[in-house]
Design an enzyme around this catalytic site. Sequence first.
Site, PDB file in Angstrom:
ATOM      1  N   GLY A 353      -4.097 -10.542  14.134  1.00 45.70           N
ATOM      2  CA  GLY A 353      -2.941 -10.604  13.245  1.00 45.70           C
ATOM      3  C   GLY A 353      -3.294 -10.157  11.834  1.00 45.70           C
ATOM      4  N   SER A 354      -2.591 -10.716  10.858  1.00 47.28           N
ATOM      5  CA  SER A 354      -2.668 -10.220   9.479  1.00 47.28           C
ATOM      6  C   SER A 354      -4.039 -10.373   8.843  1.00 47.28           C
ATOM      7  CB  SER A 354      -1.625 -10.932   8.621  1.00 47.28           C
ATOM      8  OG  SER A 354      -0.321 -10.594   9.043  1.00 47.28           O
TER       9      SER A 354
END
Length: 647
Positions: A353-354
């Site tokens: 993810g981020s």
Amino acid sequence: MRAAGGGARMATTAADFARRRTWVQLVGLLIALAVVARLGWVQLIVGPELSALAAQQRTVTLVDPARRGAIEDRSGNALAFTMEARSITVHPNTLRSYIEDRHRLWPEDTEEPEPRMERIAEELPGLIGVRDLDEIDRRTGGRRRVGDAAERVEGAAAVPEGISSREILDKLRNEESTYEVLVRNVDPDKAAAVVERFPELVAERQDIRQYPNGAVGANVIGKIGMDGVGQFGFEAARDATLQGVNGGRTVDIAANGIAIPGSTRDRVAPVDGTSYELTLDVDMQYQVQQQLEQAVANSGAAGGSAVVLDARSGEVLTMAQSGTANPNKDIGVEVEQGRSIGNTAVTSPFEPGSVAKVITAAAAIEDGVTTPDEVHTVPGSIRMAGVEVSDAWQHGEERFTTTGIFGKSSNVGTLMLADRVGQDRFARILTAFGLGQPTGVELPGETAGLVPSRQQWSGGTFANLPIGQGMAMSLLQMTGIYQTIANDGVRVPPRIIRASTAPGGDRVEAPEPEGVTVVSPETARTVREMFEAVVQDDPTGVQQGTGPQAAVPGYRIAGKTGTAQKVDEDTGAYSNSRYYITFAGIAPADDPRFVIGIMLDEPVRGVHGEGGQSAAPLFHDIAAWALDRYNVPPSPPAEGRLLLDAG
């Protein structure tokens, strides 16, 4: 006439006797010749072969086992070591005849077989210093208390707390069995007392592998099996050198089974195993493991793992996971109860993810396509490589700085910057960060992760990779990305071995892995400063990042939150309800000492039981403890506040 006839008969009898004696002599001579011929055949023809067969029957090669090498942490604290013990064994098929022979020779001083076996079963628990579980049965009305025969949980040796005299007696009576182990892991002195009291029993050497810290670090250290072979973890990875080389000797055994004095020969001394000093800090390992277990319980997560690296050397200080099995217990039972013998931080890839947006930031700053303070007009969504991508929150056009794009974790802004970097360049920097390839850490089962090669990129690939989706990595790889930024742009492959000690006592430092320059020191420092925005707090919320809970008072912290959708196994599409929650950060950001990576699998609450699903508070807990333990001086105060939203 009668006299003449009597003389004839006498002459005939004498002749018959002479003939019979001749035949007897002839038969005797033939027998003698046959015996001589047989002796000559045995002595001269088959004698050497028979002698060799006899030697084989009485010759036994005994193994002198090598002692397995010890495993210690970076401060010399024991993680695993070997202690010599004894197993009490018996040969039931010959036991009765042995006792009968002794009783026949010394009837006043010995017993019949059945009373003797009953006495052995009755006295054995007391002689080795444990409880008789059948006494417990009688005290509890025939019900054995659960756990009375269990192995100690945190103690080093797997010594039973009790044995059953009834089971011992059953083994002694089992005349169909040629070999039975009555009890294992007995102190050598107590075992000697048992054999002195009951010579029909045997005390066999047994090496006990001790794990004094129980489940702490067991996912890294591993365990050996009953055969002395490493089953998992470091014990398996370095099994060949830890084991050493067994020695041996040849002896001749008499008919009574006793070694013939003076017959020992061909003695080869054992070579003990190599001992290892790991990079782990067992105190930190304990602390992080406890904090992780509590966070998983509070958040309702399916599991979690955490890694702490030395920012400069890449040494693994801690590698923890929830639900680790205790090597001092029965591993089969531990697994049945849901505990793990694996090491998810190394073996289990996931979409970060981020957290992975730091790669995009590093590439953009390194290539000069943006600056930290550049203001971008960021819409609520963007069409990238044929795919529509939105931010996690709905908004119209926002004026974010480059720093603000990452501090606010804008997918749209990140893809705008990635487009400036370009697909070919982005593919190269993924490789430079070590993704899609094993780190080379000295542990078994390491995954290489999954990064599609540039040739395999389809229309939507470049809409996913820059925001941390469409690729998978281990937690160790994810933490290594931030180690690169912490180490002024030089990626140092993580390692778990600090030094090794040969059986002779020579200590050899592990060679330092060669670093890989990914970005310049200036870029790394700039990115660290930019990612301090993630933990920045602002009462108004305008200049606040996504993870202010990660902040540690007195220290500058850089990091990144992450939320990655898991793939639904049934549909093959991303789930809208199941997530990996991640955080990676550097402490302190101005003078890095520690890099910490965290992954929580499907939490439903915060790690302290609060609302939200951020792993940032757990980062705070780990970082604050580590900074305090290592007496890291506070950071100089930062000047002003980072600008995220230019309004």
